[in-house]
Design a protein around this motif. Sequence first.
Motif, PDB file in Angstrom:
ATOM      1  N   LYS A  33       7.040  -0.248  14.496  1.00  0.00           N
ATOM      2  CA  LYS A  33       6.729  -1.599  14.966  1.00  0.00           C
ATOM      3  C   LYS A  33       5.325  -2.020  14.484  1.00  0.00           C
ATOM      4  N   GLY A  34       5.293  -3.173  13.815  1.00  0.00           N
ATOM      5  CA  GLY A  34       4.002  -3.687  13.345  1.00  0.00           C
ATOM      6  C   GLY A  34       3.515  -3.033  12.062  1.00  0.00           C
ATOM      7  N   LEU A  35       4.272  -2.075  11.520  1.00  0.00           N
ATOM      8  CA  LEU A  35       3.827  -1.420  10.285  1.00  0.00           C
ATOM      9  C   LEU A  35       4.457  -2.091   9.065  1.00  0.00           C
ATOM     10  N   ASP A  36       3.694  -2.125   7.970  1.00  0.00           N
ATOM     11  CA  ASP A  36       4.201  -2.728   6.734  1.00  0.00           C
ATOM     12  C   ASP A  36       3.775  -1.881   5.527  1.00  0.00           C
ATOM     13  N   ASP A  37       3.899  -2.456   4.336  1.00  0.00           N
ATOM     14  CA  ASP A  37       3.608  -1.696   3.115  1.00  0.00           C
ATOM     15  C   ASP A  37       2.169  -1.179   3.050  1.00  0.00           C
ATOM     16  N   SER A  38       1.250  -1.867   3.742  1.00  0.00           N
ATOM     17  CA  SER A  38      -0.134  -1.382   3.695  1.00  0.00           C
ATOM     18  C   SER A  38      -0.223   0.006   4.349  1.00  0.00           C
ATOM     19  N   HIS A  39       0.638   0.261   5.334  1.00  0.00           N
ATOM     20  CA  HIS A  39       0.619   1.578   5.989  1.00  0.00           C
ATOM     21  C   HIS A  39       1.247   2.644   5.104  1.00  0.00           C
ATOM     22  N   LEU A  40       2.221   2.222   4.300  1.00  0.00           N
ATOM     23  CA  LEU A  40       2.818   3.173   3.353  1.00  0.00           C
ATOM     24  C   LEU A  40       1.795   3.534   2.266  1.00  0.00           C
ATOM     25  N   LYS A  41       1.007   2.535   1.886  1.00  0.00           N
ATOM     26  CA  LYS A  41      -0.042   2.783   0.889  1.00  0.00           C
ATOM     27  C   LYS A  41      -1.070   3.763   1.475  1.00  0.00           C
ATOM     28  N   GLN A  42      -1.407   3.525   2.725  1.00  0.00           N
ATOM     29  CA  GLN A  42      -2.350   4.414   3.421  1.00  0.00           C
ATOM     30  C   GLN A  42      -1.803   5.850   3.459  1.00  0.00           C
ATOM     31  N   LEU A  43      -0.501   5.977   3.722  1.00  0.00           N
ATOM     32  CA  LEU A  43       0.135   7.296   3.750  1.00  0.00           C
ATOM     33  C   LEU A  43       0.031   7.970   2.378  1.00  0.00           C
ATOM     34  N   SER A  44       0.389   7.213   1.313  1.00  0.00           N
ATOM     35  CA  SER A  44       0.309   7.778  -0.045  1.00  0.00           C
ATOM     36  C   SER A  44      -1.079   8.279  -0.351  1.00  0.00           C
ATOM     37  N   GLU A  45      -2.075   7.481   0.027  1.00  0.00           N
ATOM     38  CA  GLU A  45      -3.452   7.855  -0.299  1.00  0.00           C
ATOM     39  C   GLU A  45      -3.866   9.128   0.417  1.00  0.00           C
ATOM     40  N   ILE A  46      -3.535   9.214   1.688  1.00  0.00           N
ATOM     41  CA  ILE A  46      -3.969  10.402   2.447  1.00  0.00           C
ATOM     42  C   ILE A  46      -3.169  11.642   2.020  1.00  0.00           C
ATOM     43  N   VAL A  47      -1.922  11.447   1.626  1.00  0.00           N
ATOM     44  CA  VAL A  47      -1.125  12.569   1.104  1.00  0.00           C
ATOM     45  C   VAL A  47      -1.754  13.084  -0.198  1.00  0.00           C
TER      46      VAL A  47
END
Length: 292
Positions: free
Chosen positions: A73-87
């Motif tokens: 809820k409330g999450l979008d592609d910016s959060h997926l980008k954040q995930l990729s970066e931290i991974v």
Amino acid sequence: MQFTDSHCHLDDIAFSEQLPILLAQCHQLAINRIIIPSIAPNNFNQVLSLAKRHHNNPIKVYPCLGIHPWFLKGLDDSHLKQLSEIVNKSRNDIVAIGEIGLDGTIAKNAETHGQTSADNWHHQQHFFDFQLNLAKEQNLPVIVHHRQSHDKIMPFLKRYKLNRAGIIHGFTGSYQQAKGYIDLGFRLGVGSTITYSRAKKTINTIKRLPLGSLVLETDAPSMPLSKEVTGKEILTTNLNKEPAKNRMTLHSLANSPINLIKIFEVLATIHPEKPDKIAHQLERNIEQVFFT
Ligand SMILES: [Zn+2]
């Protein structure tokens, strides 16, 4: 015998105060590795730092990064980008992408939150697809959450054919469904479900599966075990020396990684092999999923 909890939310606030006692207990019970999935961007750093803090402990804590379908809820592609970066940044510290997945009950209930069920499925699938792709790129296994969603998950896994596959967490389902995952190289997470004698379908499935396809998990602090098995005390010596307040808190947790032993004991009653042989094989499976 040595044990690994392949799925425990050890960063959960329910554990924070008693963590040293809890880890000491795990050590006593030979639970020497705990895999911690993350659930949303706001616990990525928590999971990573918890693992770092316990780096030199006898009990090793291994982090995973991923976004759980319950917390989109409330999450979008910016959060997926954040995930990729931290991974990318933490690639050498993490052991899987997880927990990720699809949940049919969330989609069904979406309407009460002002979203159509179709839009909710779309949102879930977009996140699942992205994270499977990330696992493929990084050559990492995945930890997959399912609930009323086997038929939706399977086509994704078939499409991605992940080299290192992963774990179908908290598996419940039929032999055919289990076989479908195993044929793709996945292991099935055996948790509290098998401690409920009413869970006949899942128990019968687990009984028929080769030990090479199973791993143990608690999913603590959620997924409490059945009272049929928690009636027997397994908390041992050390805890009794601690102040009563801590004892109370630990007892009142719905589930804890020390219950892994209970789950193992139940598994040993439904599988014909000797307990030490079962334990040995389960540890080999963990090695193969996370550490090769
Ligand atoms: Zn979980």
